[in-house]
Design an enzyme around this catalytic site. Structure first.
Site, PDB file in Angstrom:
ATOM      1  N   ASP A  48      25.739  40.730  44.502  1.00  0.00           N
ATOM      2  CA  ASP A  48      24.990  41.826  43.874  1.00  0.00           C
ATOM      3  C   ASP A  48      24.508  42.773  44.967  1.00  0.00           C
ATOM      4  O   ASP A  48      23.954  42.345  45.978  1.00  0.00           O
ATOM      5  CB  ASP A  48      23.790  41.237  43.109  1.00  0.00           C
ATOM      6  N   ASN A  78      22.733  45.844  44.061  1.00  0.00           N
ATOM      7  CA  ASN A  78      21.664  46.752  43.604  1.00  0.00           C
ATOM      8  C   ASN A  78      20.538  46.007  42.885  1.00  0.00           C
ATOM      9  O   ASN A  78      19.882  46.553  42.011  1.00  0.00           O
ATOM     10  CB  ASN A  78      22.251  47.841  42.695  1.00  0.00           C
ATOM     11  N   ASP A 138      20.098  43.996  40.517  1.00  0.00           N
ATOM     12  CA  ASP A 138      19.943  43.732  39.069  1.00  0.00           C
ATOM     13  C   ASP A 138      20.376  42.307  38.737  1.00  0.00           C
ATOM     14  O   ASP A 138      20.448  41.920  37.579  1.00  0.00           O
ATOM     15  CB  ASP A 138      20.746  44.747  38.229  1.00  0.00           C
ATOM     16  N   ASP A 190      28.610  42.975  41.653  1.00  0.00           N
ATOM     17  CA  ASP A 190      29.183  44.298  41.359  1.00  0.00           C
ATOM     18  C   ASP A 190      30.219  44.685  42.418  1.00  0.00           C
ATOM     19  O   ASP A 190      30.407  43.977  43.410  1.00  0.00           O
ATOM     20  CB  ASP A 190      28.064  45.346  41.278  1.00  0.00           C
ATOM     21  N   ASP A 233      43.038  41.792  36.361  1.00  0.00           N
ATOM     22  CA  ASP A 233      43.197  40.867  35.232  1.00  0.00           C
ATOM     23  C   ASP A 233      43.626  41.670  34.011  1.00  0.00           C
ATOM     24  O   ASP A 233      42.974  42.659  33.664  1.00  0.00           O
ATOM     25  CB  ASP A 233      41.850  40.165  34.963  1.00  0.00           C
ATOM     26  N   ASP A 246      46.058  37.271  31.154  1.00  0.00           N
ATOM     27  CA  ASP A 246      45.213  36.324  30.417  1.00  0.00           C
ATOM     28  C   ASP A 246      45.927  35.772  29.177  1.00  0.00           C
ATOM     29  O   ASP A 246      46.400  36.557  28.346  1.00  0.00           O
ATOM     30  CB  ASP A 246      43.951  37.100  29.970  1.00  0.00           C
ATOM     31  N   GLU A 286      48.797  33.490  32.858  1.00  0.00           N
ATOM     32  CA  GLU A 286      47.981  32.317  32.555  1.00  0.00           C
ATOM     33  C   GLU A 286      48.523  31.741  31.261  1.00  0.00           C
ATOM     34  O   GLU A 286      48.517  32.443  30.238  1.00  0.00           O
ATOM     35  CB  GLU A 286      46.504  32.678  32.393  1.00  0.00           C
ATOM     36  N   HIS A 301      37.542  30.400  37.187  1.00  0.00           N
ATOM     37  CA  HIS A 301      36.235  30.640  36.565  1.00  0.00           C
ATOM     38  C   HIS A 301      36.048  29.856  35.264  1.00  0.00           C
ATOM     39  O   HIS A 301      34.991  29.905  34.643  1.00  0.00           O
ATOM     40  CB  HIS A 301      36.097  32.140  36.293  1.00  0.00           C
ATOM     41  N   ASP A 302      37.115  29.153  34.844  1.00  0.00           N
ATOM     42  CA  ASP A 302      37.035  28.346  33.614  1.00  0.00           C
ATOM     43  C   ASP A 302      36.954  26.859  33.906  1.00  0.00           C
ATOM     44  O   ASP A 302      36.789  26.063  32.964  1.00  0.00           O
ATOM     45  CB  ASP A 302      38.308  28.531  32.766  1.00  0.00           C
TER      46      ASP A 302
HETATM   47  O1  TEU Z   1      41.239  31.380  29.355  1.00  0.00           O
HETATM   48  C1  TEU Z   1      42.203  30.850  28.473  1.00  0.00           C
HETATM   49  C2  TEU Z   1      41.860  29.484  28.064  1.00  0.00           C
HETATM   50  O2  TEU Z   1      42.685  28.721  27.654  1.00  0.00           O
HETATM   51  C3  TEU Z   1      40.441  29.116  28.121  1.00  0.00           C
HETATM   52  O3  TEU Z   1      40.126  28.707  26.819  1.00  0.00           O
HETATM   53  C4  TEU Z   1      40.266  28.022  29.139  1.00  0.00           C
HETATM   54  O4  TEU Z   1      41.421  27.248  29.266  1.00  0.00           O
HETATM   55  C5  TEU Z   1      39.184  27.148  28.630  1.00  0.00           C
HETATM   56  O5  TEU Z   1      38.093  28.007  28.497  1.00  0.00           O
HETATM   57  C6  TEU Z   1      38.898  26.029  29.598  1.00  0.00           C
HETATM   58  O6  TEU Z   1      37.733  25.395  29.162  1.00  0.00           O
HETATM   59  C7  TEU Z   1      41.322  32.801  29.483  1.00  0.00           C
HETATM   60  C8  TEU Z   1      40.235  33.221  30.452  1.00  0.00           C
HETATM   61  O7  TEU Z   1      40.502  32.637  31.726  1.00  0.00           O
HETATM   62  C9  TEU Z   1      38.916  32.750  29.885  1.00  0.00           C
HETATM   63  O8  TEU Z   1      37.845  33.016  30.806  1.00  0.00           O
HETATM   64  C10 TEU Z   1      38.666  33.503  28.593  1.00  0.00           C
HETATM   65  O9  TEU Z   1      37.493  32.986  27.992  1.00  0.00           O
HETATM   66  C11 TEU Z   1      39.840  33.312  27.622  1.00  0.00           C
HETATM   67  O10 TEU Z   1      41.126  33.428  28.219  1.00  0.00           O
HETATM   68  C12 TEU Z   1      39.784  34.417  26.570  1.00  0.00           C
HETATM   69  O11 TEU Z   1      40.046  35.652  27.209  1.00  0.00           O
HETATM   70 CA    CA Z   2      24.461  44.466  40.638  1.00  0.00          CA
END
Ligand code: TEU
Ligand code: CA
Length: 559
Positions: free
Chosen positions: A21, A23, A25, A29, A98, A199, A256, A329-330
């Site tokens: 971050d 700024n 908040d 960013d 993405d 995605d 993906e 991130h998942d």
């Molecule tokens: O994720 C696709 C997906 O299959 C997700 O459901 C993921 O495997 C699951 O959350 C694991 O627990 C993509 C993106 O990476 C995810 O962040 C998004 O939420 C999803 O598509 C919808 O865009």
């Molecule tokens: Ca920020």
């Protein structure tokens, strides 16, 4: 085998909300990303994959896009984005964005129009079905709990949303929609980006039957996966996208693809198919999930994990290509999931996991904080969590009478928020991520786990990743060599051979805290001269039987 830059690259994923971050908040960013580009250059990163920064109501933290060609205010301006791209390119790095085109936000102009009436010009940009005697059109479950269909008053019918109800699925059967998407892709490519991560791109072709999924006893909804994963027209759509726009640029694409098999991946990624360059599969990510899905915790087996890697390493032809990842991130943090995040073994096991992945054939991806050995975060209460997938599951199952404490245990292990706590830069307040209030709490272990400490310590995980990345630059065998498994039945050691011409690599990884004898394989018995390329302990170049220390990794090169 054609040499290409994206086969020789290491890719770093930034989840902008949690990166840095600038700024106050409390939200990461784009100017914050620019501040940290030298850090990524130092690590040796070639390509940055930036999770969505487009306008979005953030129902799914940017994976619900309301304007594909506008930057989300919280992340900055289009000028900030242009400056970031220039700064990335100035440092000899590349940027992939993405691409989220299985669905939009329900606040996208197209959907706001489409839902108004059945004869609205945008109606068929989305997927509408009448109900079945007052119920949803079929029994599919959303990935974020509940039905995958939402009722729309104005048209008295339902729209499909495989994810949240604020993420209506796009209708790829509609050529007008496809050409709108292709023009948007072209608009971003003409800005000079170097490709896309796409995605759930293997969800965009649905089986026109929209048939019911198989109900699991007692559950109100069923998985529709067999009707929307790798659907009947998926290769047509990807080939059309490739011919209409992608093939005009020197870019890379990674799809993906939950539910993809190596055989399908061969069709998606073989060069002469003119579709994508590589895919993310999920087989190793589903290894510790029981029949009830990701929250149904199941102990994982190293033999199973090795089988999955070996299958993917050996089933793709020379004309196809693999991605390699532990994290995104998942997914939970790999050192907590497949390593050992205790004080004693966190660093050494993180280096072992990195070795096991980066010495394989394919393009490696590093998720922000993985290079620091960041861990999962067992928040005390459900109130501390923000992820829609986690919260929807929790509230739905508590309402159905399940035990909140048991649910919280599964959330500690598998919640996507494990990967989304702010990157830990230093020991200052909120780990130097923000001097405001962070949108999601920082992991309390930032006092010991942070970039500053890693950069200062030549033996840190960061410097180990840096060495691994540098090795890939200097040894073609790491990128282009073939792969042969060793000790396939061994539940403790993951070992394999890479070969390219006369050269060989012997890769050895101890996945346990035990000391284990390792016998040099016959293929290396006559070796006269060997070199130790990398190890997470002190070790010499001499290749002979030895005892592996806890979580020890070694890579020998012979020729
Ligand atoms: O994720 C696709 C997906 O299959 C997700 O459901 C993921 O495997 C699951 O959350 C694991 O627990 C993509 C993106 O990476 C995810 O962040 C998004 O939420 C999803 O598509 C919808 O865009
Ligand atoms: Ca920020």
């Amino acid at each position: 085998m054609k040499r290409t830059w994206w086969k020789e690259s290491v890719i770093y994923q930034i989840y902008p909300r949690s990166f840095k971050d600038s700024n106050s908040d409390g939200i990461g960013d784009i100017p914050g990303i620019i501040e940290k580009l030298d850090y990524l250059k130092e690590l040796g990163i070639d390509v940055i994959w930036l999770s969505p920064v487009y306008e979005s109501p953030n129902d799914d933290n940017g994976y619900d896009i309301s304007d594909y060609q506008k930057i989300m205010d919280e992340f900055g301006t289009m000028e900030d984005w242009e400056r970031m791209l220039a700064e990335i390119h100035n440092r000899g790095m590349k940027l992939i964005m993405d691409l989220v085109v299985n669905h939009t936000s329900d606040e996208h102009y197209w959907f706001m129009e489409a839902r108004k009436s059945k004869d609205n010009p945008y109606r068929d940009y989305y997927i509408w079905r009448p109900g079945e005697n007052g119920k949803e059109p079929n029994n599919w479950e959303s990935a974020f709990s509940g039905s995958a269909w939402e009722y729309n008053e104005a048209t008295a019918d339902y729209y499909l949303h495989l994810f949240s109800k604020k993420q209506p699925d796009l209708n790829w059967e509609n050529p007008k929609l496809r050409s709108e998407v292709f023009s948007m892709i072209k608009w971003w490519l003409d800005k000079g980006i170097d490709g896309f991560r796409m995605d759930v791109i293997n969800f965009i072709s649905k089986d026109p039957s929209y048939a019911d999924g198989e109900i699991v006893e007692g559950k109100p909804y069923a998985s529709g996966a067999k009707y929307f994963m790798n659907g009947p027209k998926i290769h047509d759509y990807l080939n059309e996208m490739n011919q209409a726009v992608l093939s005009e640029y020197d870019i890379m694409t990674v799809g993906e693809m939950p539910g993809v098999t190596p055989e399908q991946a061969e069709l998606y990624t073989r060069e002469n198919r003119e579709e994508l360059n590589m895919v993310f599969h999920f087989e190793h990510m589903d290894l510790d999930a029981g029949s009830g899905g990701k929250w149904d915790l199941r102990p994982w087996s190293l033999v199973e994990l090795k089988k999955i890697f070996t299958k993917w390493q050996t089933r793709l032809s020379d004309e196809a290509w693999n991605s390699l990842y532990w994290n995104n991130h998942d997914q939970p943090r790999v050192v907590s999931r497949f390593g050992n995040d205790s004080e004693a073994y966190r660093e050494i096991s993180a280096k072992m996991l990195a070795t096991a992945l980066h010495m394989m054939r394919g393009t490696p991806y590093i998720y922000q904080g993985e290079e620091l050995g960041m861990t999962n975060v067992p928040f005390d209460s459900i109130e501390d969590y923000q992820d829609i997938e986690t919260l929807n599951m929790y509230h739905e199952r508590v309402a159905a009478g399940e035990n909140p404490d048991e649910l919280l245990k599964a959330i500690h292990v598998k919640s996507r928020d494990n990967a989304r706590t702010p990157v830990q830069w230093d020991t200052s307040k909120h780990a130097g991520f923000t001097d405001g209030e962070p949108w999601l709490a920082v992991n309390p272990n930032y006092k010991t786990i942070n970039a500053e400490a890693n950069l200062k310590n030549g033996e840190s995980i960061f410097h180990y990743y840096k060495k691994l990345i540098a090795l890939r630059k200097h040894h073609d065998i790491i990128v282009y060599g073939n792969y042969r498994p060793l000790l396939e039945k061994d539940e403790k050691i993951f070992s394999y051979i890479r070969e390219l011409g006369e050269e060989k690599l012997l890769v050895i990884n101890n996945f346990t805290a035990e000391a284990i004898d390792f016998i040099i394989p016959d293929a290396f018995k006559e070796t006269t001269e060997s070199k130790l390329l990398i190890s997470n302990y002190e070790a010499n170049d001499q290749l002979q039987d030895f005892t592996l220390k806890p979580y020890e990794a070694r890579v020998y090169k012979t020729n």
